[in-house]
Design an enzyme around this catalytic site. Sequence first.
Site, PDB file in Angstrom:
ATOM      1  N   GLU A  36      22.328  -4.089   8.879  1.00 47.79           N
ATOM      2  CA  GLU A  36      21.304  -3.155   9.358  1.00 47.79           C
ATOM      3  C   GLU A  36      21.574  -1.737   8.848  1.00 47.79           C
ATOM      4  O   GLU A  36      20.666  -1.013   8.485  1.00 47.79           O
ATOM      5  CB  GLU A  36      21.263  -3.152  10.893  1.00 47.79           C
ATOM      6  CG  GLU A  36      20.602  -4.367  11.491  1.00 47.79           C
ATOM      7  CD  GLU A  36      19.126  -4.484  11.102  1.00 47.79           C
ATOM      8  OE1 GLU A  36      18.416  -3.469  11.141  1.00 47.79           O
ATOM      9  OE2 GLU A  36      18.702  -5.593  10.743  1.00 47.79           O
ATOM     10  N   CYS A 207      -5.959  -6.422  11.859  1.00 47.53           N
ATOM     11  CA  CYS A 207      -5.363  -5.181  11.334  1.00 47.53           C
ATOM     12  C   CYS A 207      -6.459  -4.136  11.099  1.00 47.53           C
ATOM     13  O   CYS A 207      -7.374  -4.347  10.301  1.00 47.53           O
ATOM     14  CB  CYS A 207      -4.631  -5.491  10.029  1.00 47.53           C
ATOM     15  SG  CYS A 207      -3.988  -4.019   9.235  1.00 47.53           S
TER      16      CYS A 207
HETATM   17  S1  SF4 Z   1      -0.469  -6.449   4.865  1.00 44.55           S
HETATM   18 FE1  SF4 Z   1      -0.243  -4.749   6.317  1.00 44.55          FE
HETATM   19  S2  SF4 Z   1      -2.114  -3.577   6.069  1.00 44.55           S
HETATM   20 FE2  SF4 Z   1      -2.514  -5.562   5.180  1.00 44.55          FE
HETATM   21  S3  SF4 Z   1      -3.387  -6.795   6.814  1.00 44.55           S
HETATM   22 FE3  SF4 Z   1      -1.207  -7.133   6.891  1.00 44.55          FE
HETATM   23  S4  SF4 Z   1      -0.433  -5.638   8.349  1.00 44.55           S
HETATM   24 FE4  SF4 Z   1      -2.479  -4.980   7.739  1.00 44.55          FE
END
Ligand code: SF4
Length: 351
Positions: A36, A207
Amino acid sequence: MPDSLAIRLLDWFDQHGRHDLPWQQNPTPYRVWISEIMLQQTQVTTVIPYYQRFMDSFPDVNTLADATQDQVLAHWSGLGYYARARNLHKAAQIIQQDYDLQFPESQEELEALPGIGRSTAGAIRTLAHKQYAVILDGNVKRVLCRHDAVEGWPGKTAVAKALWLVAEDYTPQQRVDDYTQAIMDLGATLCTRSKPRCGDCPLQTTCVANAQGNPTAYPEKKPAKKKPQREETILLMINEQQQWLMQRRPEKGIWGGLWSFPVLEPDSELEEYLGKKGLKAQSTKELPLLMHQFSHFGLTIKPLQVNVSTTMVKEPQDTSSQWVELPDGLPGGVPAPISKIIDQLNPVTTT
Ligand code: SF4
């Protein structure tokens, strides 16, 4: 909605996530911790060889605590952000002395160790101790900023607070370790900084940034401020025995604890500087300038190679400077730009 995000992410992870990274094998708290810290600001492909060399030399917290700082920094040479290595070393010594080598398990105890913040403590708890905890590293921030269209630069306290709430909201109670790895993997492989592959993403239907058609607008960048520029003349001194004078950088400041060449302060004269060390310049040669960008300033390094002869018997050297043969006799870790200079060194022919 939160549950459904976790379910889709876990389904994707089972098929496409990364399951064979070195730190995923036998994920002890120590191994997860080292990975990490190395992965902060650094890509997985860069980290893997460093991680393996580090583990070969310091397989557990005890060997790390017993190592010298030079040995630890030598394994970090080229990775940058050297405070990370110094903090690892200090934290290992605390775990050795105060915790009898048992890695702490609580969020509070972990966050009290040098170099461990809330997200790293969360990652150690979920990935190694299999406890419920929330993380918010750089990859996760990017995914969540885009998914929820969180506005503002995440370095601002108010934005960071909002993101932690979002992260808490989505983190499931079940399979929290897989979820943690899954969301980090999504950020590293699909939801990348400049070319997110939304068409392949399991989160595309919810999204917001994808719906807006502008995923790369999130997360917002740090407000631009012109970086100050500095110059530093470094002295590449070589003596009659073909040895170079190297000096350990002070603990505080850039490249703290690493080995470099002595710096000629702007108000110092070369002759006077050498005189104080019982040395005299036989010839000098300016080498090509080197630019290096730190996060908060730019540095122009002016290397000056100086062939020196000894004019008086030297006082015993302090341990922070040494005459060494290069490149084989390096006394410890060196920063990447200095390593580049060392690769190009040639003794100057005295005329
Ligand atoms: S790659 Fe990132 S921006 Fe594209 S749909 Fe997935 S979470 Fe959203």
